[in-house]
Design a protein around this motif. Structure first.
Motif, PDB file in Angstrom:
ATOM      1  N   PHE A   1     -19.136  -1.674  -5.110  1.00  0.00           N
ATOM      2  CA  PHE A   1     -18.840  -0.750  -3.797  1.00  0.00           C
ATOM      3  C   PHE A   1     -18.076   0.713  -4.831  1.00  0.00           C
ATOM      4  CE2 PHE A   1     -16.241   1.131  -0.369  1.00  0.00           C
ATOM      5  CZ  PHE A   1     -18.011   2.009  -0.068  1.00  0.00           C
ATOM      6  N   PRO A   2     -17.900   1.691  -5.163  1.00  0.00           N
ATOM      7  CA  PRO A   2     -16.692   2.422  -5.470  1.00  0.00           C
ATOM      8  C   PRO A   2     -15.215   2.787  -3.822  1.00  0.00           C
ATOM      9  CG  PRO A   2     -18.157   4.086  -4.529  1.00  0.00           C
ATOM     10  CD  PRO A   2     -18.505   2.307  -4.521  1.00  0.00           C
ATOM     11  N   SER A   3     -14.528   1.235  -4.113  1.00  0.00           N
ATOM     12  CA  SER A   3     -13.491   1.773  -2.713  1.00  0.00           C
ATOM     13  C   SER A   3     -12.937   2.773  -3.831  1.00  0.00           C
ATOM     14  CB  SER A   3     -12.944   0.662  -2.931  1.00  0.00           C
ATOM     15  OG  SER A   3     -13.839  -0.196  -1.541  1.00  0.00           O
ATOM     16  N   LYS A   4     -11.643   3.755  -3.537  1.00  0.00           N
ATOM     17  CA  LYS A   4     -10.527   4.167  -3.879  1.00  0.00           C
ATOM     18  C   LYS A   4      -9.155   3.888  -3.690  1.00  0.00           C
ATOM     19  CE  LYS A   4     -12.972   6.900  -6.554  1.00  0.00           C
ATOM     20  NZ  LYS A   4     -13.230   7.079  -7.961  1.00  0.00           N
ATOM     21  N   GLN A   5      -8.437   4.067  -4.391  1.00  0.00           N
ATOM     22  CA  GLN A   5      -7.218   3.628  -4.029  1.00  0.00           C
ATOM     23  C   GLN A   5      -5.919   4.974  -4.401  1.00  0.00           C
ATOM     24  OE1 GLN A   5      -5.149   1.083  -7.268  1.00  0.00           O
ATOM     25  NE2 GLN A   5      -3.244   2.791  -7.323  1.00  0.00           N
ATOM     26  N   TYR A   6      -5.334   5.525  -3.141  1.00  0.00           N
ATOM     27  CA  TYR A   6      -4.418   6.545  -2.687  1.00  0.00           C
ATOM     28  C   TYR A   6      -2.812   5.706  -2.581  1.00  0.00           C
ATOM     29  CZ  TYR A   6      -8.984   8.484  -1.617  1.00  0.00           C
ATOM     30  OH  TYR A   6      -9.844   8.821  -1.641  1.00  0.00           O
ATOM     31  N   GLU A   7      -2.585   7.223  -3.217  1.00  0.00           N
ATOM     32  CA  GLU A   7      -0.667   6.171  -2.972  1.00  0.00           C
ATOM     33  C   GLU A   7       0.236   6.978  -2.352  1.00  0.00           C
ATOM     34  OE1 GLU A   7      -2.188   7.242  -5.891  1.00  0.00           O
ATOM     35  OE2 GLU A   7      -2.847   5.832  -7.202  1.00  0.00           O
ATOM     36  N   PHE A   8       1.345   6.178  -1.835  1.00  0.00           N
ATOM     37  CA  PHE A   8       2.277   7.102  -0.723  1.00  0.00           C
ATOM     38  C   PHE A   8       3.739   6.310  -2.036  1.00  0.00           C
ATOM     39  CE2 PHE A   8       3.455   3.962   2.380  1.00  0.00           C
ATOM     40  CZ  PHE A   8       2.449   3.099   1.699  1.00  0.00           C
ATOM     41  N   ALA A   9       4.851   7.135  -0.882  1.00  0.00           N
ATOM     42  CA  ALA A   9       6.440   6.848  -1.391  1.00  0.00           C
ATOM     43  C   ALA A   9       6.365   5.554  -0.533  1.00  0.00           C
ATOM     44  CB  ALA A   9       6.819   7.871  -1.036  1.00  0.00           C
ATOM     45  N   ARG A  10       7.130   4.104  -0.880  1.00  0.00           N
ATOM     46  CA  ARG A  10       7.237   3.280  -0.155  1.00  0.00           C
ATOM     47  C   ARG A  10       8.921   3.828   0.832  1.00  0.00           C
ATOM     48  NH1 ARG A  10       8.419  -2.359  -2.105  1.00  0.00           N
ATOM     49  NH2 ARG A  10       6.718  -1.711  -3.103  1.00  0.00           N
ATOM     50  N   LEU A  11       9.268   2.562   1.836  1.00  0.00           N
ATOM     51  CA  LEU A  11      10.156   3.368   2.211  1.00  0.00           C
ATOM     52  C   LEU A  11      11.223   2.414   1.588  1.00  0.00           C
ATOM     53  CD1 LEU A  11      12.121   3.868   5.084  1.00  0.00           C
ATOM     54  CD2 LEU A  11      11.021   1.418   6.030  1.00  0.00           C
ATOM     55  N   ASN A  12      12.301   3.222   1.313  1.00  0.00           N
ATOM     56  CA  ASN A  12      13.880   2.886   0.930  1.00  0.00           C
ATOM     57  C   ASN A  12      14.843   3.438   1.692  1.00  0.00           C
ATOM     58  OD1 ASN A  12      12.676   2.325  -1.720  1.00  0.00           O
ATOM     59  ND2 ASN A  12      12.277   4.172  -2.040  1.00  0.00           N
ATOM     60  N   MET A  13      14.944   2.667   2.608  1.00  0.00           N
ATOM     61  CA  MET A  13      16.391   2.296   3.747  1.00  0.00           C
ATOM     62  C   MET A  13      18.227   2.508   3.092  1.00  0.00           C
ATOM     63  SD  MET A  13      15.140   2.123   7.434  1.00  0.00           S
ATOM     64  CE  MET A  13      16.038  -0.067   7.326  1.00  0.00           C
ATOM     65  N   THR A  14      18.628   3.094   3.275  1.00  0.00           N
ATOM     66  CA  THR A  14      20.114   3.358   3.427  1.00  0.00           C
ATOM     67  C   THR A  14      21.057   1.854   3.963  1.00  0.00           C
ATOM     68  OG1 THR A  14      20.694   4.071   4.930  1.00  0.00           O
ATOM     69  CG2 THR A  14      20.985   5.666   3.033  1.00  0.00           C
ATOM     70  N   TYR A  15      21.619   1.139   2.922  1.00  0.00           N
ATOM     71  CA  TYR A  15      22.348  -0.321   3.144  1.00  0.00           C
ATOM     72  C   TYR A  15      21.366  -1.150   3.337  1.00  0.00           C
ATOM     73  CZ  TYR A  15      26.094   3.293   4.227  1.00  0.00           C
ATOM     74  OH  TYR A  15      26.831   4.371   3.778  1.00  0.00           O
ATOM     75  N   THR A  16      20.313  -1.035   3.213  1.00  0.00           N
ATOM     76  CA  THR A  16      19.124  -2.429   3.353  1.00  0.00           C
ATOM     77  C   THR A  16      18.396  -2.802   1.671  1.00  0.00           C
ATOM     78  OG1 THR A  16      18.979  -1.039   5.040  1.00  0.00           O
ATOM     79  CG2 THR A  16      17.401  -2.846   4.118  1.00  0.00           C
ATOM     80  N   VAL A  17      18.077  -3.815   1.167  1.00  0.00           N
ATOM     81  CA  VAL A  17      17.430  -3.893   0.838  1.00  0.00           C
ATOM     82  C   VAL A  17      15.953  -4.963   1.049  1.00  0.00           C
ATOM     83  CG1 VAL A  17      19.548  -5.542  -0.846  1.00  0.00           C
ATOM     84  CG2 VAL A  17      18.128  -7.024   0.051  1.00  0.00           C
ATOM     85  N   MET A  18      14.813  -4.224   0.242  1.00  0.00           N
ATOM     86  CA  MET A  18      13.799  -4.424   1.337  1.00  0.00           C
ATOM     87  C   MET A  18      12.593  -5.221   0.179  1.00  0.00           C
ATOM     88  SD  MET A  18      12.786  -2.070   3.677  1.00  0.00           S
ATOM     89  CE  MET A  18      13.268  -0.380   3.421  1.00  0.00           C
ATOM     90  N   SER A  19      13.213  -5.723  -0.996  1.00  0.00           N
ATOM     91  CA  SER A  19      12.425  -6.927  -1.361  1.00  0.00           C
ATOM     92  C   SER A  19      11.698  -8.024  -1.203  1.00  0.00           C
ATOM     93  CB  SER A  19      12.219  -6.440  -2.732  1.00  0.00           C
ATOM     94  OG  SER A  19      12.600  -7.858  -3.820  1.00  0.00           O
ATOM     95  N   LYS A  20      10.720  -8.834  -1.038  1.00  0.00           N
ATOM     96  CA  LYS A  20      10.962  -9.465  -0.522  1.00  0.00           C
ATOM     97  C   LYS A  20      11.695 -10.758  -0.999  1.00  0.00           C
ATOM     98  CE  LYS A  20       6.896  -9.452   0.496  1.00  0.00           C
ATOM     99  NZ  LYS A  20       4.824  -9.726  -0.013  1.00  0.00           N
ATOM    100  N   ARG A  21      11.612 -10.939  -2.251  1.00  0.00           N
ATOM    101  CA  ARG A  21      12.023 -12.064  -3.506  1.00  0.00           C
ATOM    102  C   ARG A  21      13.640 -11.704  -3.553  1.00  0.00           C
ATOM    103  NH1 ARG A  21      15.087 -10.959  -8.064  1.00  0.00           N
ATOM    104  NH2 ARG A  21      13.825  -8.644  -7.784  1.00  0.00           N
ATOM    105  N   LYS A  22      13.940 -10.744  -2.830  1.00  0.00           N
ATOM    106  CA  LYS A  22      15.667 -10.413  -2.578  1.00  0.00           C
ATOM    107  C   LYS A  22      15.915 -11.243  -1.140  1.00  0.00           C
ATOM    108  CE  LYS A  22      16.679  -6.934  -5.687  1.00  0.00           C
ATOM    109  NZ  LYS A  22      16.242  -5.481  -6.265  1.00  0.00           N
ATOM    110  N   LEU A  23      15.030 -11.071   0.115  1.00  0.00           N
ATOM    111  CA  LEU A  23      15.109 -11.326   1.027  1.00  0.00           C
ATOM    112  C   LEU A  23      15.619 -12.525   0.818  1.00  0.00           C
ATOM    113  CD1 LEU A  23      13.539  -8.457   2.739  1.00  0.00           C
ATOM    114  CD2 LEU A  23      15.947  -8.004   2.848  1.00  0.00           C
ATOM    115  N   LEU A  24      14.307 -12.896   0.241  1.00  0.00           N
ATOM    116  CA  LEU A  24      14.966 -14.891  -0.081  1.00  0.00           C
ATOM    117  C   LEU A  24      15.728 -15.257  -0.190  1.00  0.00           C
ATOM    118  CD1 LEU A  24      12.090 -17.136   0.548  1.00  0.00           C
ATOM    119  CD2 LEU A  24      12.066 -16.666  -1.818  1.00  0.00           C
TER     120      LEU A  24
END
Ligand code: ATP
Ligand code: MG
Length: 556
Positions: A249-272
């Motif tokens: 089945f031909p699913s299709k991928q579409y990409e959008f910009a991730r959220l980056n926020m000032t004064y914040t780290v967002m990656s789970k690795r860093k949060l861990l």
């Protein structure tokens, strides 16, 4: 939504697909978290987008746990992710796990081998990397690239059967070692990992790579629009290649910009790391940008959804000011929070002409922002009150519209008082303020004709309840902590200020976590999830005004 909004680029794609009948009018999205941490505000953007699209176009959204990495995954994370999505106000159609597809994915890999499109490679990770070339130089084949189909099938079966140790062999797609896209230079499809998996236990010792698992899982579920973040753009040709070669089945991928926020780290690795190294108390520490942290801090689902709506969906990376998130919660709480009084830094005010032992039950609306006030509560008033220390000044400057010798002020919901005197201890610290009140100046029935410029909050001493109050500031001093070599260097050492003994209105003993309160003049607060009736704890969600914006302007 009140205002007319133009479509974002993903809505345009969906509408075009609906117009052309591409999937028979069907819209099926998925949210695919890896259960290796708690969800953060970035995930909320993806959740609002995926679930929002489905709601908008009469479709559905699957929740798929992308659990192909046995080492970092855990059921604790699965449960927290489900809770957070539901709390945000969304419900998935099906709860699915990539690990449920392991057998199917294995058969897909066998199919590629049979088509001469995949091979078992005995090279080490370093050898493979070296033979891959560089973006400007083509790669070279390893000695294993031209193994026969029969040999590959046997070796791959042996990999599955556990004949080899971790890293001894991998399965690779046979695509194009000269491709300008490095992801197409015979990417890895399977690796050997003798590890316990949170769902399949020890059944497997080979695990599919993201690129072989994700698109195929989309396809198995017949996902129509597979939405991910921009860093997956170079993976898209491989996504399409697999689906094309497997004729699924031909699913299709579409990409959008991730959220980056000032004064914040967002990656789970860093949060861990923040959790493990005890910079914060837990994943749901109110300073964390996790959904659970924001919830504990007092953010509402509506404020987060509204934030995601405001930031929109872009095709280019950008940085969102964290003040926008704070604006959204203020906007929400201003309409919904119940008003209460609390004194964080108490000093005693004695009304010398108020009868000893007299108590008045004053009445205050819960929420003056709505008609009817959402009911009201009793605020006991008596001769001795707690007021904020900084609402009194011994030598008040001209524009100080609070208390000081000779100055008058209104006590919220109560009377006008005038300061006549004050008491100091041996260190020169003011311990008591003495006032007289104007008996016919009571709020709502004031016939005194007096005008005062300031109103202050207070708590009746004999009725006051004690509480611990936690005041939060940003967790990082650096506007973009993730860009630094060591993000932990810019951790704000003053991100938490604990007021151990604040006085609050007796009615606040009935507070529940998640219910927002405006402590007047102090900010918005909610009861902490670890609060107990014996030891009440409140978290400040956000201040009443954006004091940071002002700071920046003042200094900048
Ligand atoms: P992290 O780097 O924080 O671990 P991730 O992308 O590895 O994030 P996943 O659990 O794999 O986390 O992500 C689930 C979905 O959420 C993916 O579709 C991913 O693209 C999306 N997502 C993750 N972080 C963000 C973000 N900051 N903004 C928008 N979407 C995000
Ligand atoms: Mg990931």
């Amino acid at each position: 939504m009140s205002e007319e909004k133009s479509l974002n680029f993903i809505e345009e794609i969906v509408e075009e697909d609906l117009r052309t009948g591409k999937h028979g009018g069907r819209v099926l999205t998925r949210f695919p978290p890896e259960p290796n941490g708690y969800l953060h505000i970035g995930h909320a953007k993806s959740i609002c987008l995926n679930f929002g699209l489905a709601q908008q176009y009469n479709g559905k959204t699957n929740l798929r746990f992308d659990d192909t990495n046995p080492v970092t995954e855990d059921t604790e994370y699965v449960e927290s992710i489900k809770k957070d999505i539901q709390w945000l106000g969304f419900q998935w159609a099906e709860e699915l796990y990539t690990s449920d597809y392991f057998e199917t994915l294995y058969s897909y890999a066998v199919e590629l081998i049979k088509k001469g499109l995949a091979y078992v490679d005995d090279s080490t990770a370093e050898e493979i990397a070296a033979a891959k070339g560089t973006p400007t130089e083509p790669g070279v084949p390893t000695p294993y690239r031209d193994r026969s189909v029969t040999e590959n099938l046997a070796l791959f079966a042996d990999m599955r059967a556990g004949k080899y140790k971790d890293g001894e062999k991998v399965l690779r797609a046979k695509i194009d070692l000269a491709s300008p896209n490095m992801h197409l230079r015979d990417p890895l499809l399977y690796r050997i990992k003798h590890a316990h998996h949170h769902r399949t236990g020890n059944q497997w010792c080979i695990y599919p790579m993201y690129d072989f698992a994700h698109g195929q899982s989309d396809s198995i579920e017949k996902i129509t629009h597979s939405i991910c973040t921009l860093e997956f753009i170079p993976h898209r040709p491989l996504y399409d290649w697999c689906i094309d070669k497997l004729e699924i089945f031909p699913s299709k991928q579409y990409e959008f910009a991730r959220l980056n926020m000032t004064y914040t780290v967002m990656s789970k690795r860093k949060l861990l790391q923040l959790v493990n190294e005890k910079f914060v108390e837990s994943w749901d520490d109110p300073r964390m940008p996790t959904i659970s942290g924001l919830r504990r801090r007092g953010y509402t689902p509506a404020s987060i959804r509204n934030f995601c709506d405001k930031i929109g969906v872009q095709k280019r990376e950008n940085m969102i000011d964290v003040s926008l998130l704070e604006f959204c919660i203020r906007e929400d709480l201003n309409k919904t929070a119940w008003r209460r009084m609390a004194v964080l830094d108490p000093i005693k005010l004695v009304i010398t002409n108020y009868p000893d032992g007299q108590i008045e039950d004053l009445v205050g609306e819960n929420n003056p922002e709505v008609e009817g006030g959402e009911g009201s509560r009793i605020i006991p008033f008596s001769k001795e009150l707690w007021i904020e220390r900084d609402d009194f000044m011994e030598d008040a400057p001209k524009k100080f519209f609070r208390l000081g010798p000779g100055l008058s002020v209104r006590l919220k919901h109560a009377y006008i008082v005038t300061c006549n005197d004050f008491v100091k201890d041996e260190n020169g610290k003011v311990t008591e303020v003495h006032c007289t009140y104007v008996p016919n100046s009571k709020s709502g029935e004031d016939t005194s004709g007096l005008k005062v410029k300031g109103t202050i909050h207070w708590i009746s001493v004999p009725h006051a309840k004690e509480a611990e109050v936690r005041l939060y500031d940003r967790l990082f001093n650096d506007e973009n902590p993730a860009a630094a070599e060591n993000f932990k260097e810019s951790i704000n050492p003053a991100s938490l200020h604990i007021v151990e003994r604040a006085f609050i209105e007796p009615d606040l003993a009935n507070a529940t976590p998640g219910k927002g309160y405006q402590f007047i003049r102090l900010g918005y607060f909610t009861l902490d999830t670890h609060s107990t009736p014996e030891h009440l704890v409140f978290n400040r969600t956000v201040t009443l005004k954006d004091s940071w914006g002002k700071e920046v302007k003042k200094n900048g």
